[in-house]
Design an enzyme around this catalytic site. Structure first.
Site, PDB file in Angstrom:
ATOM      1  N   ASP A 194       0.204  21.560 -28.819  1.00 44.24           N
ATOM      2  CA  ASP A 194       1.166  22.326 -28.009  1.00 44.24           C
ATOM      3  C   ASP A 194       2.461  22.487 -28.803  1.00 44.24           C
ATOM      4  OD1 ASP A 194       3.256  22.899 -25.968  1.00 44.24           O
ATOM      5  OD2 ASP A 194       1.631  22.556 -24.545  1.00 44.24           O
ATOM      6  N   ILE A 195       2.999  23.724 -28.834  1.00 49.17           N
ATOM      7  CA  ILE A 195       4.236  23.945 -29.617  1.00 49.17           C
ATOM      8  C   ILE A 195       5.483  23.441 -28.891  1.00 49.17           C
ATOM      9  CG2 ILE A 195       3.752  25.865 -31.203  1.00 49.17           C
ATOM     10  CD1 ILE A 195       4.944  27.679 -28.940  1.00 49.17           C
ATOM     11  N   HIS A 200       2.923  25.339 -11.687  1.00 45.81           N
ATOM     12  CA  HIS A 200       3.580  25.303 -13.007  1.00 45.81           C
ATOM     13  C   HIS A 200       2.710  25.842 -14.136  1.00 45.81           C
ATOM     14  CE1 HIS A 200       7.166  23.164 -11.599  1.00 45.81           C
ATOM     15  NE2 HIS A 200       6.324  22.532 -10.800  1.00 45.81           N
ATOM     16  N   GLN A 201       1.746  26.712 -13.806  1.00 40.32           N
ATOM     17  CA  GLN A 201       1.000  27.368 -14.881  1.00 40.32           C
ATOM     18  C   GLN A 201       1.851  28.500 -15.433  1.00 40.32           C
ATOM     19  OE1 GLN A 201      -2.745  29.234 -13.822  1.00 40.32           O
ATOM     20  NE2 GLN A 201      -3.430  29.298 -15.944  1.00 40.32           N
ATOM     21  N   HIS A 210      -6.173  25.955 -19.544  1.00 40.85           N
ATOM     22  CA  HIS A 210      -5.939  24.981 -20.612  1.00 40.85           C
ATOM     23  C   HIS A 210      -5.775  23.598 -20.007  1.00 40.85           C
ATOM     24  CE1 HIS A 210      -2.159  26.914 -19.422  1.00 40.85           C
ATOM     25  NE2 HIS A 210      -1.575  25.742 -19.603  1.00 40.85           N
ATOM     26  N   HIS A 236      -4.101  20.036 -20.720  1.00 44.09           N
ATOM     27  CA  HIS A 236      -3.125  19.301 -21.525  1.00 44.09           C
ATOM     28  C   HIS A 236      -3.626  17.872 -21.741  1.00 44.09           C
ATOM     29  CE1 HIS A 236       0.442  22.053 -20.806  1.00 44.09           C
ATOM     30  NE2 HIS A 236      -0.282  22.384 -19.738  1.00 44.09           N
ATOM     31  N   ASN A 269      -2.965  22.970 -14.956  1.00 43.36           N
ATOM     32  CA  ASN A 269      -2.202  23.682 -13.939  1.00 43.36           C
ATOM     33  C   ASN A 269      -2.882  24.998 -13.574  1.00 43.36           C
ATOM     34  OD1 ASN A 269      -0.229  21.659 -14.223  1.00 43.36           O
ATOM     35  ND2 ASN A 269       0.791  22.792 -15.865  1.00 43.36           N
TER      36      ASN A 269
HETATM   37  P1  AMP Z   1       1.318  25.546 -18.594  1.00 39.79           P
HETATM   38  O1  AMP Z   1       2.677  25.322 -17.993  1.00 39.79           O
HETATM   39  O2  AMP Z   1       0.308  24.561 -18.072  1.00 39.79           O
HETATM   40  O3  AMP Z   1       0.861  26.986 -18.488  1.00 39.79           O
HETATM   41  O4  AMP Z   1       1.484  25.186 -20.129  1.00 39.79           O
HETATM   42  C1  AMP Z   1       1.512  26.119 -21.154  1.00 39.79           C
HETATM   43  C2  AMP Z   1       1.708  25.353 -22.439  1.00 39.79           C
HETATM   44  O5  AMP Z   1       1.395  26.192 -23.523  1.00 39.79           O
HETATM   45  C3  AMP Z   1       3.147  24.843 -22.661  1.00 39.79           C
HETATM   46  O6  AMP Z   1       3.120  23.433 -22.801  1.00 39.79           O
HETATM   47  C4  AMP Z   1       3.566  25.556 -23.946  1.00 39.79           C
HETATM   48  O7  AMP Z   1       4.387  24.759 -24.778  1.00 39.79           O
HETATM   49  C5  AMP Z   1       2.242  25.865 -24.594  1.00 39.79           C
HETATM   50  N1  AMP Z   1       2.233  27.004 -25.499  1.00 39.79           N
HETATM   51  C6  AMP Z   1       2.665  28.265 -25.240  1.00 39.79           C
HETATM   52  N2  AMP Z   1       2.461  29.061 -26.309  1.00 39.79           N
HETATM   53  C7  AMP Z   1       1.880  28.294 -27.266  1.00 39.79           C
HETATM   54  C8  AMP Z   1       1.435  28.538 -28.611  1.00 39.79           C
HETATM   55  N3  AMP Z   1       1.553  29.751 -29.189  1.00 39.79           N
HETATM   56  N4  AMP Z   1       0.896  27.505 -29.302  1.00 39.79           N
HETATM   57  C9  AMP Z   1       0.784  26.290 -28.735  1.00 39.79           C
HETATM   58  N5  AMP Z   1       1.183  25.991 -27.477  1.00 39.79           N
HETATM   59  C10 AMP Z   1       1.735  26.978 -26.748  1.00 39.79           C
END
Ligand code: AMP
Ligand code: ZN
Length: 139
Positions: free
Chosen positions: A32-33, A94-95, A101, A103, A88
Site C-alpha cells: 500500500d502506498i 471507508h472504501q 482489496h 488489507h 472495506n
Molecule cells: P480503502 O479505503 O479500503 O479503499 O483503501 C484503499 C487503499 O489503497 C489505501 O490504503 C491507499 O493507500 C491504497 N492505494 C491507493 N492507490 C494505490 C496505489 N497506486 N498503489 C498502492 N496502494 C494504493
C-alpha cells in the site's frame, strides 16, 4: 472483466507500477502506498469487482487462499506482533478504491491504528430472529 477507469485494474494489468509481492492468474498483492504501518499490503483479484459480495465464490477462494502466506511473510519481514485483515465495502465502510482489496496491516503494541468498536447487545429473542433472517438469505 476490467474497468478502464480503475486504478487497481491498471495495476493488475501492469499499466501502472506497484511494489509487487506475489501474483498468479487470479490475484496480485502489493504494498500500500499509504501504509498504516511499514509492510501494509493489499491483496486484490485480477478481475474487477467493486465489493466482496459481487465475487463468485471460486474467485474469492482463489484470491483468499493467499492470505495465510501473505500474513506470515509480512509478519516475518517487519517483525510485527500481529496483523489485521481489513476489507472495506462501500464508501460508508471507508472504501475509497472501488476494486475489492484485502488489507494486511501489521500491528504492534501501542501503534497508532485503532478501531472504534462500540460493541452493543441484543434484547431477548432478537439474536435468534436475526440469525433466522440471515439464514433465509443464504439459501
Ligand atoms: P480503502 O479505503 O479500503 O479503499 O483503501 C484503499 C487503499 O489503497 C489505501 O490504503 C491507499 O493507500 C491504497 N492505494 C491507493 N492507490 C494505490 C496505489 N497506486 N498503489 C498502492 N496502494 C494504493
Ligand atoms: Zn478494478
Amino acid at each position: 472483466m476490467k474497468d478502464s477507469d480503475c486504478i487497481f485494474c491498471k495495476i493488475a494489468a501492469g499499466e501502472i507500477p506497484c511494489t509487487k509481492l506475489l501474483e498468479d492468474d487470479s490475484a496480485i498483492a502489493f504494498l500500500d502506498i499509504g501504509p498504516l504501518a511499514p509492510g501494509h499490503a493489499l491483496l486484490i483479484p485480477r478481475e474487477h469487482y467493486v465489493t466482496v459480495d459481487q465475487m463468485p465464490a471460486d474467485v474469492a477462494a482463489d484470491v483468499l487462499k493467499h492470505l495465510p502466506a501473505l500474513g506470515r511473510a509480512v509478519q516475518a519481514a517487519v517483525g510485527c506482533e500481529g496483523f489485521n485483515i481489513l476489507q472495506n465495502n462501500g464508501s460508508v465502510a471507508h472504501q475509497v478504491v472501488p476494486h475489492v482489496h484485502f488489507h494486511v496491516i501489521p500491528r504492534n503494541p501501542d501503534d497508532e491504528f485503532g478501531f472504534n468498536w462500540p460493541a452493543g447487545s441484543y434484547p431477548p429473542g432478537r439474536i435468534e430472529q436475526l440469525a433466522e433472517d440471515i439464514r433465509k438469505h443464504l439459501k
